[in-house]
Design a protein around this motif. Structure first.
Motif, PDB file in Angstrom:
ATOM      1  N   TYR A 118       0.804  -1.689   0.025  1.00  0.00           N
ATOM      2  CA  TYR A 118      -0.138   0.069  -0.251  1.00  0.00           C
ATOM      3  C   TYR A 118       0.535   1.363   0.045  1.00  0.00           C
ATOM      4  O   TYR A 118       0.330   2.840   0.136  1.00  0.00           O
ATOM      5  N   HIS A 119       2.290   0.676   0.345  1.00  0.00           N
ATOM      6  CA  HIS A 119       3.057   2.309  -0.129  1.00  0.00           C
ATOM      7  C   HIS A 119       3.687   2.239  -1.064  1.00  0.00           C
ATOM      8  O   HIS A 119       3.755   1.478  -1.817  1.00  0.00           O
ATOM      9  N   PRO A 120       3.448   4.274  -1.456  1.00  0.00           N
ATOM     10  CA  PRO A 120       4.318   4.567  -2.478  1.00  0.00           C
ATOM     11  C   PRO A 120       5.476   3.713  -3.156  1.00  0.00           C
ATOM     12  O   PRO A 120       5.867   3.877  -2.526  1.00  0.00           O
ATOM     13  N   ASP A 121       6.161   3.937  -4.324  1.00  0.00           N
ATOM     14  CA  ASP A 121       7.299   3.026  -4.784  1.00  0.00           C
ATOM     15  C   ASP A 121       7.912   4.178  -4.617  1.00  0.00           C
ATOM     16  O   ASP A 121       7.674   6.008  -4.424  1.00  0.00           O
ATOM     17  N   PRO A 122       9.072   4.528  -3.741  1.00  0.00           N
ATOM     18  CA  PRO A 122       9.766   5.977  -3.712  1.00  0.00           C
ATOM     19  C   PRO A 122      10.595   6.412  -4.908  1.00  0.00           C
ATOM     20  O   PRO A 122      10.775   7.624  -4.729  1.00  0.00           O
ATOM     21  N   ASP A 123      10.363   5.610  -5.679  1.00  0.00           N
ATOM     22  CA  ASP A 123      11.174   5.954  -7.078  1.00  0.00           C
ATOM     23  C   ASP A 123      10.396   7.153  -7.601  1.00  0.00           C
ATOM     24  O   ASP A 123      10.777   7.770  -8.798  1.00  0.00           O
ATOM     25  N   LEU A 124       9.186   6.376  -7.615  1.00  0.00           N
ATOM     26  CA  LEU A 124       7.935   7.406  -8.915  1.00  0.00           C
ATOM     27  C   LEU A 124       7.544   8.801  -7.594  1.00  0.00           C
ATOM     28  O   LEU A 124       7.089   9.922  -8.813  1.00  0.00           O
ATOM     29  N   THR A 125       8.775   8.885  -6.587  1.00  0.00           N
ATOM     30  CA  THR A 125       7.780   9.972  -5.746  1.00  0.00           C
ATOM     31  C   THR A 125       9.295  11.082  -5.059  1.00  0.00           C
ATOM     32  O   THR A 125       9.332  12.102  -4.760  1.00  0.00           O
ATOM     33  N   SER A 126      10.359  10.887  -6.083  1.00  0.00           N
ATOM     34  CA  SER A 126      11.291  10.847  -5.618  1.00  0.00           C
ATOM     35  C   SER A 126      11.927  11.958  -6.544  1.00  0.00           C
ATOM     36  O   SER A 126      10.861  11.856  -8.142  1.00  0.00           O
ATOM     37  N   PRO A 127      12.047  13.379  -6.452  1.00  0.00           N
ATOM     38  CA  PRO A 127      12.671  14.540  -6.884  1.00  0.00           C
ATOM     39  C   PRO A 127      13.252  14.102  -7.880  1.00  0.00           C
ATOM     40  O   PRO A 127      13.061  15.319  -9.193  1.00  0.00           O
ATOM     41  N   PHE A 128      14.347  13.299  -7.664  1.00  0.00           N
ATOM     42  CA  PHE A 128      15.481  12.758  -8.814  1.00  0.00           C
ATOM     43  C   PHE A 128      15.668  11.868  -9.468  1.00  0.00           C
ATOM     44  O   PHE A 128      15.711  10.977  -9.329  1.00  0.00           O
ATOM     45  N   ARG A 129      14.826  11.902 -11.068  1.00  0.00           N
ATOM     46  CA  ARG A 129      13.978  10.443 -11.824  1.00  0.00           C
ATOM     47  C   ARG A 129      14.692  10.464 -12.932  1.00  0.00           C
ATOM     48  O   ARG A 129      15.061  11.759 -13.645  1.00  0.00           O
ATOM     49  N   PRO A 130      14.461   9.791 -14.110  1.00  0.00           N
ATOM     50  CA  PRO A 130      15.454   9.938 -15.037  1.00  0.00           C
ATOM     51  C   PRO A 130      14.148  10.759 -15.663  1.00  0.00           C
ATOM     52  O   PRO A 130      13.024  10.972 -15.709  1.00  0.00           O
ATOM     53  N   PRO A 131      14.537  11.322 -16.863  1.00  0.00           N
ATOM     54  CA  PRO A 131      13.153  11.935 -18.371  1.00  0.00           C
ATOM     55  C   PRO A 131      12.468  10.805 -18.617  1.00  0.00           C
ATOM     56  O   PRO A 131      12.456   9.621 -19.222  1.00  0.00           O
TER      57      PRO A 131
END
Length: 125
Positions: free
Chosen positions: A110-123
């Motif tokens: 039920y927790h969101p994926d931390p990679d999707l909510t990170s401000p630094f992610r690939p384009p």
């Protein structure tokens, strides 16, 4: 003898918590009715009661006397203290209860994926 004392106690508590003391003012009601009959002989008892309790009173400047009638002003103030004398100390009996329900194990989905909510992610393309 204990029942008689209990009944007397119940009557006292009931009389205090209700407005039975207003019934002691009934002689004032009949005296005031006689006063109104001296002023106007056509006033009946039902007209007198409806005049003082349900309708508009005559403008006869006797409002102080009218407020002495029963059930015009009712004030009930009650305070109760209850003393219970126990012959035996109360016993507390412990009882075991089993719960026959199975609970589901908490899943971390039920927790969101931390990679999707990170401000630094690939384009995204």
């Amino acid at each position: 003898m204990r029942k008689v004392c209990l009944y007397i106690l119940i009557v006292f508590i009931w009389a205090e918590s209700t407005s039975l003391d207003q019934l002691l003012k009934l002689p004032v009601l009949f005296e005031h009715f006689k006063e109104h009959q001296l002023k106007n002989h056509d006033v009946g008892l039902l007209e007198f009661i409806s005049m003082h309790y349900w309708g508009h009173d005559m403008d006869d400047t006797d409002n102080d006397r009218d407020m002495q009638l029963p059930f015009k002003k009712v004030n009930i103030n009650t305070h109760y203290l209850l003393f219970a004398r126990l012959n035996q100390a109360p016993r507390i009996i412990a009882a075991e209860q089993t719960v026959l329900q199975t609970f589901t194990i908490y899943k971390d989905q039920y927790h969101p994926d931390p990679d999707l909510t990170s401000p630094f992610r690939p384009p995204c393309a």
